[in-house]
Design a protein around this motif. Structure first.
Motif: not given
Ligand SMILES: Nc1ncnc2c1ncn2[C@@H]1O[C@H](COP(=O)(O)OP(=O)(O)O)[C@@H](O)[C@H]1O
Ligand SMILES: Cc1ncsc1CCOP(=O)(O)O
Ligand SMILES: [Mg+2]
Length: 298
Positions: A50-51, A53, A58, A62, A72, A74, A76, A231
């Motif tokens: 889980q990012c 970022t 991004m 990824a 990945p 993304m 948030h 990452a």
């Protein structure tokens, strides 16, 4: 957890092979083989990362995760943290484009990762740009990141929690060696593994220091290469959480190696970025084992 412990055992490199007529490998080749073992484990296990970022990074983050074999996500929104973060194998938090909305989500995600016993990795982008950013970052450091990776200026600033480190923006104004003592001090005070990147990358737990000399200076001309390697560190730590020092060093070596190989084909930053992603996907055992340049500083 049993599965993670089994992986750790598998990852310990076996220094001497009885059938190796050339004799036992030297220390640097053991480290290089470790980097391959980590990359191979990422490919086999496809950890979910889980990012949270920054908006600039991004895409490259990824794509780097995908090319490495990781998965990945993304995600948030604070509304999704409770459901999603415990399912991820690792969490990556990057403060590059911090906003008032994201700070509570970052804190909630870090707490959720801790509760679920998942490693989480922090990239303190431009931490000295404002007191808001510094304070948000210090709050995150209190939530016990497994790894903190920044450039020299960021590690110097975070380590001393000074307002001004000499950095003008997101790029480093210092050499990584200048931040080594600060990295050790930050590692001790935060209990995190700290990586400071640059011409030579250093990874420390406060006592041990592993250095990595892979990479090319053109990597600094691609935005978010630092974010992307952080990452990648999250993916490597996901598959070897109990050896975060070594997993972090492996990720930096593998990423730097993609820069070296990519540079042989690139004509500038844009094509280097493309070739790095391709090389990350294509890297094989013999290339990593012979070209990863890792060593432990005594
Ligand atoms: N002068 C350099 N020579 C070789 N590799 C470098 C150099 N500077 C940075 N790198 C590599 O570029 C990547 C990003 O590091 P860095 O530029 O320090 O981070 P950031 O983008 O966060 O400022 C790292 O993998 C690092 O090893
Ligand atoms: C340019 C920029 N501005 C805010 S975040 C960001 C990207 C920073 O990426 P990196 O830290 O990898 O250089
Ligand atoms: Mg950065």
């Amino acid at each position: 957890m049993e599965e993670q412990e089994a992986t750790v055992r598998n990852i310990n490199p076996n220094p001497a092979s009885p059938s190796d007529e050339a004799g036992p490998p030297d220390a640097s080749s053991i480290w290089a083989r470790m980097a391959w073992t980590h990359l191979d484990a990422v490919r086999r296990r496809a950890p979910l990362v889980q990012c949270i970022t920054n908006l600039v990074s991004m895409d490259i983050a990824a794509n780097v995760l995908l090319a490495s074999g990781a998965s990945p996500a993304m995600i948030h929104s604070i509304n999704e943290i409770q459901d999603f973060t415990p399912k991820a194998d690792a969490l990556y938090i990057n403060i590059g484009t911090l906003s008032a909305e994201w700070v509570p989500a970052m804190q909630a995600a870090a707490k959720a990762a801790l509760e679920a016993n998942r490693p989480w990795v922090l990239d303190p982008v431009a931490v000295s740009a404002s007191s808001y950013r510094m304070e948000a970052c210090l709050e995150l450091v209190k939530l016990r990141p497994t790894v903190i990776r920044g450039n020299a200026s960021e590690i110097l600033a975070l380590s001393s929690a000074c307002r001004i480190s000499g950095a003008k923006g997101v790029d480093s104004a210092h050499e990584s060696i200048d931040a080594l003592d600060a990295a050790k001090s930050l590692a001790k005070s935060s209990n995190a593994i700290v990586a400071v990147s640059g011409a030579v990358d250093f990874v420390t737990d406060g006592d041990r220091v592993i250095s990595c000399s892979n990479g090319v200076s053109m990597m600094q001309k691609i935005t978010a290469t630092g974010c992307a390697v952080t990452a990648l560190i999250a993916a490597f730590v996901a598959i070897d959480p109990w050896n975060a020092l070594k997993a972090t060093a492996s990720a930096l070596a593998v990423f730097g190696l993609t820069g070296e190989l990519g540079m042989e084909m690139a004509s500038g930053p844009a094509s280097l970025r493309m070739h790095m992603v391709d090389w990350l996907y294509r890297l094989n055992e013999s290339t990593v084992a012979t070209r990863a340049r890792l060593s432990e500083r005594s």
